[in-house]
Design a protein around this motif. Structure first.
Motif, PDB file in Angstrom:
ATOM      1  N   ALA A 128       0.841  -1.196   0.000  1.00  7.57           N
ATOM      2  CA  ALA A 128       0.000   0.000   0.000  1.00  7.57           C
ATOM      3  C   ALA A 128       0.874   1.243   0.000  1.00  7.57           C
ATOM      4  N   LEU A 129       0.513   2.206  -0.818  1.00  7.14           N
ATOM      5  CA  LEU A 129       1.261   3.454  -0.875  1.00  7.14           C
ATOM      6  C   LEU A 129       1.273   4.151   0.477  1.00  7.14           C
ATOM      7  N   SER A 130       0.262   3.932   1.291  1.00  2.00           N
ATOM      8  CA  SER A 130       0.191   4.547   2.619  1.00  2.00           C
ATOM      9  C   SER A 130       1.064   3.843   3.650  1.00  2.00           C
ATOM     10  N   ASP A 131       1.621   2.685   3.313  1.00  5.90           N
ATOM     11  CA  ASP A 131       2.424   1.880   4.233  1.00  5.90           C
ATOM     12  C   ASP A 131       3.882   2.359   4.207  1.00  5.90           C
ATOM     13  N   PRO A 132       4.475   2.722   5.360  1.00  3.01           N
ATOM     14  CA  PRO A 132       5.877   3.151   5.369  1.00  3.01           C
ATOM     15  C   PRO A 132       6.840   2.108   4.816  1.00  3.01           C
ATOM     16  N   ALA A 133       6.436   0.846   4.728  1.00  3.00           N
ATOM     17  CA  ALA A 133       7.314  -0.188   4.182  1.00  3.00           C
ATOM     18  C   ALA A 133       7.701   0.104   2.741  1.00  3.00           C
ATOM     19  N   MET A 134       6.865   0.849   2.009  1.00  3.18           N
ATOM     20  CA  MET A 134       7.202   1.145   0.612  1.00  3.18           C
ATOM     21  C   MET A 134       8.437   2.035   0.509  1.00  3.18           C
ATOM     22  N   LEU A 135       8.776   2.729   1.566  1.00  2.00           N
ATOM     23  CA  LEU A 135       9.934   3.615   1.536  1.00  2.00           C
ATOM     24  C   LEU A 135      11.247   2.848   1.411  1.00  2.00           C
ATOM     25  N   ALA A 136      11.233   1.556   1.654  1.00  2.00           N
ATOM     26  CA  ALA A 136      12.445   0.742   1.558  1.00  2.00           C
ATOM     27  C   ALA A 136      12.623   0.103   0.194  1.00  2.00           C
ATOM     28  N   ALA A 137      11.680   0.302  -0.711  1.00  2.00           N
ATOM     29  CA  ALA A 137      11.748  -0.358  -2.016  1.00  2.00           C
ATOM     30  C   ALA A 137      12.784   0.313  -2.914  1.00  2.00           C
TER      31      ALA A 137
END
Length: 229
Positions: free
Chosen positions: A71-80
């Protein structure tokens, strides 16, 4: 990988559980599709596998063979190391989506955004470009010159490859001879296409042998640029 990209990944990874950080350490690259609340984000479902196969065939990267949907709202995307966002319909980010999207790009991330309508006057194009103007300013989205390194980062192209979907009797019915992007401190952080590459690369992998030239080679260029800029 650049120093800026390394620092970005390190800081973002600190937000993730230990198990997730360990899994990411196994790979140099993983394909992240961004899920957003508006529109239809889950398009061209076979495309990631074709792109991942090409990375394995052409490069020495340690590639996660499975697409990751975050999800774009999930901070986990910042590690991609690379994100993909596409659709046909309205793009209207909520506050958390907008915050992550801007922070990711400003801090060294790379997003390929593909307009599945291949229509510069369509709903996806107009609404997404409004989002970009809201986050980065009305003049942030600019045409990418043919001399840009994304066209020579692995294979050599003299500009954006055409797709078979641009002249099909609907949309704006023209071949786009350019891509657009958002530059951050001289680095391309967002590459924006109205050419519908996702659909062009969305085919059963067994049919790839019928292609005279592998059309996913440009995807390899985009990803190699994203990892090394």
């Amino acid at each position: 990988m650049s120093r800026a990209a390394f620092l970005r990944l390190a800081l973002a990874a600190a937000l993730l559980p230990v198990s997730a950080r360990a899994a990411q350490g196994t790979y140099d690259f993983w394909f992240t599709r961004l899920k957003y609340n508006s529109g239809d984000w889950d398009v061209d479902q076979r495309m990631p596998n074709n792109v991942l196969t090409s990375l394995i065939d052409y490069t020495n990267l340690r590639v996660d063979p499975k697409e990751r949907i975050i999800a774009l709202s999930d901070p986990a995307m910042l590690a991609a190391p690379f994100c993909y966002l596409a659709g046909h319909k309205l793009v209207e980010f909520d506050p958390a989506e907008r915050r992550n999207f801007a922070a990711y790009i400003r801090n060294g991330g790379f997003v390929l955004v593909d307009d599945c309508n291949h229509d510069i006057d369509g709903l996806f194009a107009k609404s997404f470009e409004a989002e970009i103007a809201r986050s980065f300013g009305p003049r942030a989205l600019q045409k990418i010159p043919r001399s840009h390194p994304v066209y020579s980062s692995f294979f050599k192209f003299d500009g954006p490859p055409a797709t078979g979907l641009e002249l099909n009797g609907w949309g704006d019915d023209l071949v786009h001879d350019y891509l657009k992007g958002v530059m951050i401190d001289g680095r391309l952080g967002l590459l924006y296409s109205n050419k519908d590459y996702g659909c062009e690369w969305d085919y059963d992998w067994k049919n790839k042998r019928f292609l005279a030239v592998d059309n996913t080679r440009f995807a390899v260029n985009i990803i190699m640029y994203a990892l090394n800029s």
